[in-house]
Design an enzyme around this catalytic site. Structure first.
Site, PDB file in Angstrom:
ATOM      1  N   GLU A   1       0.835  -1.206   0.000  1.00  0.00           N
ATOM      2  CA  GLU A   1       0.000   0.000   0.000  1.00  0.00           C
ATOM      3  C   GLU A   1       0.865   1.250   0.000  1.00  0.00           C
ATOM      4  O   GLU A   1       1.775   1.382   0.819  1.00  0.00           O
ATOM      5  CB  GLU A   1      -0.908  -0.014   1.240  1.00  0.00           C
TER       6      GLU A   1
ATOM      7  N   LYS B   1      -9.920   2.078  -2.971  1.00  0.00           N
ATOM      8  CA  LYS B   1     -10.408   1.651  -1.661  1.00  0.00           C
ATOM      9  C   LYS B   1     -11.776   2.258  -1.367  1.00  0.00           C
ATOM     10  O   LYS B   1     -11.964   3.475  -1.429  1.00  0.00           O
ATOM     11  CB  LYS B   1      -9.403   2.066  -0.579  1.00  0.00           C
TER      12      LYS B   1
ATOM     13  N   CYS C   1      -5.718  -2.881   2.951  1.00  0.00           N
ATOM     14  CA  CYS C   1      -5.458  -2.704   4.384  1.00  0.00           C
ATOM     15  C   CYS C   1      -6.682  -3.046   5.235  1.00  0.00           C
ATOM     16  O   CYS C   1      -7.077  -4.192   5.365  1.00  0.00           O
ATOM     17  CB  CYS C   1      -4.966  -1.272   4.638  1.00  0.00           C
TER      18      CYS C   1
END
Length: 486
Positions: A259, A315, A367
């Site tokens: 990430e 995301k 994440c």
């Protein structure tokens, strides 16, 4: 037979201990059998309490759970949020108590709405409904769900059937039925035995391998978080990831950076990504986490690729106070912790299509998203492999990254999909379709983890339906125990 009566102070103490035992049931301790014990301690004597006393017991359990299991929040606030010790302790305490209120409300509702009829069943049902509430209210925080610890237990085969919430339901039922057995209510033996014996008859794996194994290289840069967004941190990130990429073996099919591996936007990083991909053998693709910005001035935490790569992922479920600031006009500038190192992110669209990388169809969860079982199941329905890129540097040397890995393992088991987990400083790992770690890199080292991943096809029952059947079953268990009004 009336329920046992405990002195209120003793009941609260046992609940506080039960919270700590629940933490011990999860990674890195992995004493999974303590999960049912903890639930049993909370249930013990609960039906003899008033709603207010039950709420206090729930609050004590939550403080014990999050005070021990989410202690990594202090590391994020103090070590990386530039916050002094007193204020960091205060903010951590507010975080812990805020989450503990979910259990206070859950047990208050249990005693307010439910009577002693089928109390062991209604307790487990209301527990899972409380977890459901915690999953979405105020953006949700489904961390330390009771069922997450059961990925290595004999109950694990239930995961592909109903997911983590079914595991929570069975764990809570084991605790409450166990208490009933200790009180010589022998009827509890039959359902308790069924819960633990049925997994022996369930399939070991619901999906089948698809295609040839793909050799992957997962890069772990181990860059200091405190300087990451400074010019020297950017230069160091560029040098580190380019050097690691150039040193890879020729037999690697797919290279993955974590990430926000390069602390810059994709348009700024494009020449570096092209240079990195050009250094790879023909037919080797590159995928990385990166920040994006569009012409409207919006920012996204994304996964993109170079080479034979179609699509990208943005995301969708952002971290409050980490990727965006709630009540920004009031909080930004109040203390250093609220000043985000990067611009506030915009959530990506719901229902994004998986990425296609060579012959692999990859579903993404960036994440924090990996802890949301239904979000991951949605990606898994059309993908053969799951990828989660993460920056767990914020956890420091706490238990947070190991808990994070455990939840990624459970997502693999729930969906019958291998999970590739690439992180900035650990825990970088390759997880097979049965939730087992097949390769793992050491934490806090600059390294490359190489291994093989084989996509799978077919859907588990959980992947098809998501969590709603477990939530519905929990609600149905509560219904018979509701008090009947005259």
């Amino acid at each position: 037979m009336a329920d046992v009566r405990l002195p209120p102070a003793l009941g609260c103490l046992l609940a506080l201990v039960a919270g700590g035992l629940t933490t011990l049931s999860t990674a890195p301790f992995s004493l999974w059998w303590l999960g049912p014990v903890a639930a049993g301690l909370v249930y013990l004597g609960l039906t003899a309490l008033t709603p207010r006393q039950a709420a206090l017991r729930g609050l004590c359990y939550g403080i014990g759970l999050f005070g021990s299991g989410a202690s990594w929040v202090y590391v994020s606030i103090h070590d990386y949020g530039y916050t002094g010790v007193p204020l960091a302790l205060l903010l951590t305490a507010l975080f812990v108590v805020g989450l503990a209120l979910f259990f206070a409300v859950t047990l208050w509702g249990y005693r307010r709405l439910c009577g002693p009829r089928l109390a062991a069943l209604t307790f487990a049902g209301i527990w899972v409904l409380g977890e459901w509430l915690r999953t979405w209210l105020f953006t949700g925080f489904p961390w330390l769900l009771l069922g997450s610890a059961q990925v290595d237990s004999p109950l694990a085969p239930w995961a592909p059937v109903g997911g983590v919430y079914l595991l929570s339901l069975i764990t809570a039922l084991t605790g409450s039925l166990g208490v009933e057995l200790l009180r010589r209510h022998w009827w509890a033996a039959a359902p308790l035995a069924a819960l633990w014996l049925v997994p022996l008859a369930l399939p070991a794996q619901w999906t089948t391998p698809q295609g040839d194994p793909v050799r992957v290289a997962l890069l772990q840069g181990n860059l200091p978080q405190l300087i990451k967004w400074r010019p020297e941190g950017q230069r160091r990130a560029i040098d580190t990831y380019l050097d690691l990429t150039r040193g890879l073996d020729d037999d690697v099919d797919l290279v993955i950076w974590p990430e926000a591996a390069l602390p810059m936007f994709e348009d700024q990083a494009a020449p570096i990504l092209e240079r990195a991909h050009a250094s790879l053998p023909a037919g080797t693709e590159l995928v990385t986490g990166i920040l994006q910005r569009d012409e409207r001035g919006l920012y996204y935490n994304s996964v993109v690729g170079r080479g034979d790569v179609e699509g990208a992922y943005r995301k969708a479920h952002l971290v409050p106070f980490g990727e965006y600031l709630p009540l920004e006009s009031l909080l930004r500038g109040a203390i250093a912790f609220f000043d985000l190192p990067a611009p506030a992110m915009t959530p990506g669209a719901e229902g994004q299509a998986p990425m296609r990388v060579g012959d692999l169809v990859i579903g993404n969860a960036i994440c924090y998203e990996i802890i949301y079982a239904d979000l991951v199941a949605e990606q898994a329905r059309e993908a053969g492999v799951l990828l989660t890129v993460s920056n767990d540097t914020w956890f420091g040397a706490s238990i947070g990254p190991l808990q994070h890995l455990q939840m990624a393992r459970l997502r693999a088991l729930e969906n019958g999909r291998p999970v590739i987990r690439t992180t900035s400083n650990g825990v970088t790992a390759i997880i097979d379709a049965r939730g087992r770690v097949t390769a793992q890199a050491p934490q806090f080292e600059t390294t490359v983890l190489e291994g093989e991943v084989t996509a799978t096809e077919g859907l588990t029952p959980f992947t098809r339906t998501g969590s709603w059947p477990a939530w519905l079953l929990a609600a149905l268990l509560v219904l018979p125990g509701l008090r009947r009004r005259r």
